[in-house]
Design a protein around this motif. Sequence first.
Motif, PDB file in Angstrom:
ATOM      1  N   ASN A   6       0.948  -1.283  -0.065  1.00  0.00           N
ATOM      2  CA  ASN A   6      -0.048   0.076  -0.079  1.00  0.00           C
ATOM      3  C   ASN A   6       0.937   1.230   0.107  1.00  0.00           C
ATOM      4  O   ASN A   6       2.140   1.129   0.106  1.00  0.00           O
ATOM      5  CB  ASN A   6      -1.054   0.049   1.184  1.00  0.00           C
ATOM      6  N   GLU A  38      -6.349  -2.107  -0.195  1.00  0.00           N
ATOM      7  CA  GLU A  38      -6.871  -0.702   0.226  1.00  0.00           C
ATOM      8  C   GLU A  38      -7.002  -0.802   1.719  1.00  0.00           C
ATOM      9  O   GLU A  38      -7.433  -2.056   2.255  1.00  0.00           O
ATOM     10  CB  GLU A  38      -8.000  -0.337  -0.479  1.00  0.00           C
ATOM     11  N   ALA A  39      -6.885   0.300   2.333  1.00  0.00           N
ATOM     12  CA  ALA A  39      -7.252   0.264   3.706  1.00  0.00           C
ATOM     13  C   ALA A  39      -8.512   0.552   4.266  1.00  0.00           C
ATOM     14  O   ALA A  39      -9.055   0.269   5.551  1.00  0.00           O
ATOM     15  CB  ALA A  39      -6.314   1.566   4.259  1.00  0.00           C
ATOM     16  N   ASN A  40      -9.291   1.189   3.497  1.00  0.00           N
ATOM     17  CA  ASN A  40     -10.702   1.629   3.740  1.00  0.00           C
ATOM     18  C   ASN A  40     -11.702   0.596   3.876  1.00  0.00           C
ATOM     19  O   ASN A  40     -12.907   0.821   4.290  1.00  0.00           O
ATOM     20  CB  ASN A  40     -11.238   2.941   2.995  1.00  0.00           C
ATOM     21  N   LYS A  41     -11.285  -0.388   3.263  1.00  0.00           N
ATOM     22  CA  LYS A  41     -12.210  -1.714   3.125  1.00  0.00           C
ATOM     23  C   LYS A  41     -13.622  -1.262   2.716  1.00  0.00           C
ATOM     24  O   LYS A  41     -14.603  -2.010   2.793  1.00  0.00           O
ATOM     25  CB  LYS A  41     -12.369  -2.341   4.620  1.00  0.00           C
ATOM     26  N   ASP A  42     -13.649  -0.672   1.477  1.00  0.00           N
ATOM     27  CA  ASP A  42     -14.708  -0.469   0.671  1.00  0.00           C
ATOM     28  C   ASP A  42     -14.729  -0.864  -0.786  1.00  0.00           C
ATOM     29  O   ASP A  42     -15.649  -0.543  -1.583  1.00  0.00           O
ATOM     30  CB  ASP A  42     -15.089   1.168   0.880  1.00  0.00           C
ATOM     31  N   ASP A  46      -8.070   3.881  -2.271  1.00  0.00           N
ATOM     32  CA  ASP A  46      -8.171   4.988  -1.044  1.00  0.00           C
ATOM     33  C   ASP A  46      -7.896   6.415  -1.682  1.00  0.00           C
ATOM     34  O   ASP A  46      -8.755   7.116  -1.522  1.00  0.00           O
ATOM     35  CB  ASP A  46      -7.240   4.596  -0.220  1.00  0.00           C
ATOM     36  N   ASP A  47      -6.626   6.519  -2.409  1.00  0.00           N
ATOM     37  CA  ASP A  47      -6.180   7.519  -2.950  1.00  0.00           C
ATOM     38  C   ASP A  47      -5.579   7.416  -4.081  1.00  0.00           C
ATOM     39  O   ASP A  47      -4.051   6.866  -4.286  1.00  0.00           O
ATOM     40  CB  ASP A  47      -5.263   8.266  -1.660  1.00  0.00           C
TER      41      ASP A  47
END
Length: 242
Positions: A6, A38-42, A46-47
């Motif tokens: 990431n 990705e970190a947001n888990k959506d 993320d960016d």
Amino acid sequence: MRLPINPQSVNSDWWARYKGAADSALAHGMKVVFGYWEANKDGFVDDVTAWNTMWDRVTADYGGTSAVYFEPMNEPFGYSLSAWVSLCSTWLSRHSAVPRGRVLISGTGYNDNVTGVGAASALSGTLLSLHFYGFWASDTTRSAWTANLSNRLGAYSSRTVIDEAGAPMTTRLDYSAGHQDGNTFTAYFAATTDLARARQLGVVYWPGLRSGDTYSITRQSGGGLATNNASGVVQLRWGWGL
């Protein structure tokens, strides 16, 4: 060996240390897959700016290493098929120096079906990444699991790597021949490895080593590793063509 990355791990001084895992694997004759998590888990990047910077650095360091493969994103479940194809097309254009045969495009959803990305002309020449797990259904026969997996592959077996597959290895299940039908996980694992061998699909086992995970195929023992389930290892090696 499949390694998660990431922006936090690559766009920092830590990257120089993390690369040691990949370099060691390569020195042992292994292939390495770098995949973005990705970190947001959506299910979305993320960016995008940071993601591009990350991939610029990773491909600059390993683009010339033939045993290294690149997976733009793990489990892109936030995107529609068309939006995911568009994002991957942009990635391919930005990193056009990387041979498409070393890029793994994740299937839609949780990497659970490659027929859509396989049919996309914009992604021609790439490899495809499929995830497949035994907790996705309750079937207890190899035939049912073979049909399940075949439907997810469609006509794209020749391009597909199953880069996540795994089953319980610490619960004393017997994966050996003669004990496979009748249990969801033994039937699933037999069908997956049998089909992989028959169609020459790559398989990355999840996970190789993870403390507290019943799927972990090894465990720490003294100064090294020990096998959690010998019959599971035999079946996995069978799927690898060994």
